[in-house]
Design a protein around this motif. Sequence first.
Motif, PDB file in Angstrom:
ATOM      1  N   PRO A  44      98.069  77.698   9.342  1.00 20.30           N
ATOM      2  CA  PRO A  44      98.934  77.673   8.147  1.00 20.30           C
ATOM      3  C   PRO A  44      98.937  76.294   7.482  1.00 20.30           C
ATOM      4  O   PRO A  44      99.932  75.582   7.476  1.00 20.30           O
ATOM      5  CB  PRO A  44     100.307  78.062   8.700  1.00 20.30           C
ATOM      6  N   ARG A  45      97.771  75.929   6.950  1.00 16.60           N
ATOM      7  CA  ARG A  45      97.598  74.670   6.229  1.00 16.60           C
ATOM      8  C   ARG A  45      96.759  74.957   4.994  1.00 16.60           C
ATOM      9  O   ARG A  45      95.964  75.890   4.984  1.00 16.60           O
ATOM     10  CB  ARG A  45      96.875  73.614   7.088  1.00 16.60           C
ATOM     11  N   PRO A  46      96.886  74.127   3.963  1.00 20.03           N
ATOM     12  CA  PRO A  46      96.099  74.358   2.747  1.00 20.03           C
ATOM     13  C   PRO A  46      94.595  74.256   3.003  1.00 20.03           C
ATOM     14  O   PRO A  46      94.138  73.417   3.791  1.00 20.03           O
ATOM     15  CB  PRO A  46      96.551  73.233   1.804  1.00 20.03           C
ATOM     16  N   PHE A 167     104.563  79.678   5.154  1.00 19.98           N
ATOM     17  CA  PHE A 167     103.462  79.018   4.463  1.00 19.98           C
ATOM     18  C   PHE A 167     102.956  79.923   3.351  1.00 19.98           C
ATOM     19  O   PHE A 167     102.737  81.113   3.569  1.00 19.98           O
ATOM     20  CB  PHE A 167     102.324  78.703   5.456  1.00 19.98           C
ATOM     21  N   ASN A 168     102.775  79.337   2.188  1.00 16.72           N
ATOM     22  CA  ASN A 168     102.239  80.069   1.030  1.00 16.72           C
ATOM     23  C   ASN A 168     103.001  81.374   0.742  1.00 16.72           C
ATOM     24  O   ASN A 168     102.394  82.413   0.506  1.00 16.72           O
ATOM     25  CB  ASN A 168     100.755  80.371   1.208  1.00 16.72           C
ATOM     26  N   GLY A 169     104.330  81.312   0.827  1.00 17.73           N
ATOM     27  CA  GLY A 169     105.146  82.463   0.477  1.00 17.73           C
ATOM     28  C   GLY A 169     105.206  83.560   1.524  1.00 17.73           C
ATOM     29  O   GLY A 169     105.681  84.657   1.243  1.00 17.73           O
ATOM     30  N   LYS A 170     104.742  83.269   2.743  1.00 16.83           N
ATOM     31  CA  LYS A 170     104.708  84.299   3.776  1.00 16.83           C
ATOM     32  C   LYS A 170     105.185  83.721   5.113  1.00 16.83           C
ATOM     33  O   LYS A 170     104.945  82.556   5.416  1.00 16.83           O
ATOM     34  CB  LYS A 170     103.262  84.808   3.922  1.00 16.83           C
TER      35      LYS A 170
END
Length: 184
Positions: A44-46, A167-170
């Motif tokens: 869960p990282r960009p 992360f990222n809306g989830k």
Amino acid sequence: MNTFSFLPFKNLESERLLLRQMTSEDVNEVFEIRSNPELMKYIPRPILENKEEALELINTINNRINSNEGINWAITLKPDNKLLGYIGHYRIKWEDFRSEIGYMLLPEAQGKGIVSEAVNLIIKYGFEDMKMHSLEAVIDPENNASARVLEKNGFVKEGHFRENEFFNGKFYDSVIYSLLKSDL
């Protein structure tokens, strides 16, 4: 009070592997790993967008070594110096003598026992050099390959946390594996 220092940087070696410090020359491989959606699906990282971001990541990793916050090694096969992946101790809790380990590997290097061998080296470093009491690894519950690596190296499943990371809306689940020095 912690008196341990990651400096001078210590390379780790096995019969096949050399774990060395990451450099700017590793930028292409770091970018290849961190920009690959398949490799990043459990992290869960960009996802990195360009090589400048990969170079920033390498610099951040080395700054964390210099500030004694964490340590990462480039995973290489002897005698080749090419980075195949990286591995390290993250989120170190010096006051609790506990460290989280993590790793990533290029697809062409997977399934060859390389990560398991590298994990074994950093387990030894964590317990003998850093004087940790316990190590942990936090993985996605769907990451069966990583679970096998950890279990092969003596880690036991400690817990499954439901939707504990956002992360990222989830929301994502996490599974915690641990290894005590006394388990060896």
